[in-house]
Design a protein around this motif. Sequence first.
Motif, mmCIF file in Angstrom:
data_model
loop_
_atom_site.group_PDB
_atom_site.id
_atom_site.type_symbol
_atom_site.label_atom_id
_atom_site.label_comp_id
_atom_site.label_asym_id
_atom_site.label_seq_id
_atom_site.Cartn_x
_atom_site.Cartn_y
_atom_site.Cartn_z
ATOM 1 N N SER A 7 3.969 -0.750 -15.284
ATOM 2 C CA SER A 7 2.844 0.061 -14.860
ATOM 3 C C SER A 7 1.529 -0.613 -15.273
ATOM 4 N N SER A 8 0.606 0.132 -15.864
ATOM 5 C CA SER A 8 -0.728 -0.393 -16.163
ATOM 6 C C SER A 8 -0.803 -1.146 -17.481
ATOM 7 N N ILE A 29 6.259 -3.346 -9.341
ATOM 8 C CA ILE A 29 6.232 -3.548 -7.895
ATOM 9 C C ILE A 29 4.840 -3.282 -7.322
ATOM 10 N N SER A 30 4.003 -2.611 -8.102
ATOM 11 C CA SER A 30 2.682 -2.197 -7.624
ATOM 12 C C SER A 30 1.606 -3.209 -8.032
ATOM 13 N N GLU A 31 0.961 -3.809 -7.057
ATOM 14 C CA GLU A 31 -0.123 -4.743 -7.348
ATOM 15 C C GLU A 31 -1.320 -4.026 -7.964
ATOM 16 N N ARG A 32 -1.513 -2.787 -7.569
ATOM 17 C CA ARG A 32 -2.660 -2.031 -8.078
ATOM 18 C C ARG A 32 -2.587 -1.868 -9.595
ATOM 19 N N THR A 66 0.832 -1.206 0.000
ATOM 20 C CA THR A 66 0.000 0.000 0.000
ATOM 21 C C THR A 66 0.863 1.251 0.000
ATOM 22 N N LEU A 67 1.931 1.234 0.778
ATOM 23 C CA LEU A 67 2.853 2.372 0.833
ATOM 24 C C LEU A 67 3.413 2.689 -0.553
ATOM 25 N N ILE A 98 2.990 -11.814 -19.988
ATOM 26 C CA ILE A 98 2.955 -12.464 -18.678
ATOM 27 C C ILE A 98 3.256 -11.405 -17.624
ATOM 28 N N PHE A 99 2.282 -11.072 -16.801
ATOM 29 C CA PHE A 99 2.446 -10.046 -15.774
ATOM 30 C C PHE A 99 2.842 -10.687 -14.446
ATOM 31 N N ARG A 100 3.849 -10.101 -13.804
ATOM 32 C CA ARG A 100 4.313 -10.586 -12.518
ATOM 33 C C ARG A 100 4.721 -9.411 -11.632
ATOM 34 N N LYS A 101 4.524 -9.577 -10.323
ATOM 35 C CA LYS A 101 5.046 -8.598 -9.371
ATOM 36 C C LYS A 101 6.529 -8.879 -9.161
ATOM 37 N N PHE A 102 7.344 -7.835 -9.237
ATOM 38 C CA PHE A 102 8.785 -8.026 -9.067
ATOM 39 C C PHE A 102 9.428 -6.731 -8.603
ATOM 40 N N ASN A 103 10.325 -6.868 -7.636
ATOM 41 C CA ASN A 103 11.063 -5.726 -7.094
ATOM 42 C C ASN A 103 12.441 -5.686 -7.752
ATOM 43 N N LEU A 104 12.733 -4.627 -8.486
ATOM 44 C CA LEU A 104 14.016 -4.507 -9.182
ATOM 45 C C LEU A 104 15.196 -4.402 -8.223
ATOM 46 N N MET A 105 14.922 -4.232 -6.929
ATOM 47 C CA MET A 105 15.996 -4.166 -5.948
ATOM 48 C C MET A 105 16.406 -5.544 -5.429
ATOM 49 N N GLU A 106 15.793 -6.611 -5.947
ATOM 50 C CA GLU A 106 16.219 -7.956 -5.564
ATOM 51 C C GLU A 106 17.725 -8.092 -5.826
ATOM 52 N N GLU A 107 18.412 -8.732 -4.895
ATOM 53 C CA GLU A 107 19.874 -8.829 -4.997
ATOM 54 C C GLU A 107 20.309 -9.567 -6.257
#
Length: 271
Positions: free
Chosen positions: A113-114, A145-148, A66-67, A194-203
């Motif tokens: 993004s969207s 990174i945004s689920e929304r 949410t943040l 193929i859409f996936r949630k992913f944080n680019l800061m993953e090591e």
Amino acid sequence: MVSITNKEFTQLADFIRSHYGIHLKDEKQSLITGRLHLVLQQLNFNSFTEYFEYVVSDRSGDAAVTLIDRITTNHTFFMRETKHFDVMRDKVLPYLSGTVRDKDLRIWSAGCSSGEEPYTLAMLIDEFFGQQKRFWDTKILATDISERVLDMAIKGMYPNESLESLPAHWKLNNFRRMSADRSVVADKIRQEVIFRKFNLMEETFPFKKKFHVVFCRNVMIYFDNATKMELVRKFYDIMEPGGYLFIGHSESLDRDKTRYKYVMPSVYRKE
């Protein structure tokens, strides 16, 4: 409205930077206060200290989601920075179609993004290959990174006015009108992304195969230089030789510090 102290802002900004790479300058303090006001109100928090403690103690990760959803802009549109799609059509796809022997084309839209960017790429690829497309695996990985915004992208439904920048035959062949003001991306295009949630800061990036093309546009504007260069290094390491990196028109790489070769403004190549 709950106000935020300098100490609270620094605490929150440090958390966001270390976990998500986003660098919030001091002048963003009022912006952050405004965007998080309703969140604090809904949770009945009287201070940003209470809110921060809630975020870091939430093991589900929902509070952090949410943040990030509240503080990121996620502004995009179809055919944004059109020149990139011209380069894909005229230079990159002809090169890849002649050199990728296993016909497994791997493209990543990082910070999708969207969904307008990966869907545009899917339409471009569909038109380029034509009848030959059935012999290729051209599925595009699209992450954010945004689920929304990922939920919006998966639905693939957009205001009709947002399609005006697309070629007329693309609108006719790749969208279904759902109402007087909204259309949905056709199944043949939606199934290519193929859409996936992913944080680019993953090591480390957990991909088994390397990519031929990475689009990461208008994402690194939120990062400080050290974070940006580390991300670019990771992109380089998971890219096939001869692969292309596209970044935003307002972004650039320090040519003395990257192994990528400059092709043109905002386009780089791994040699």
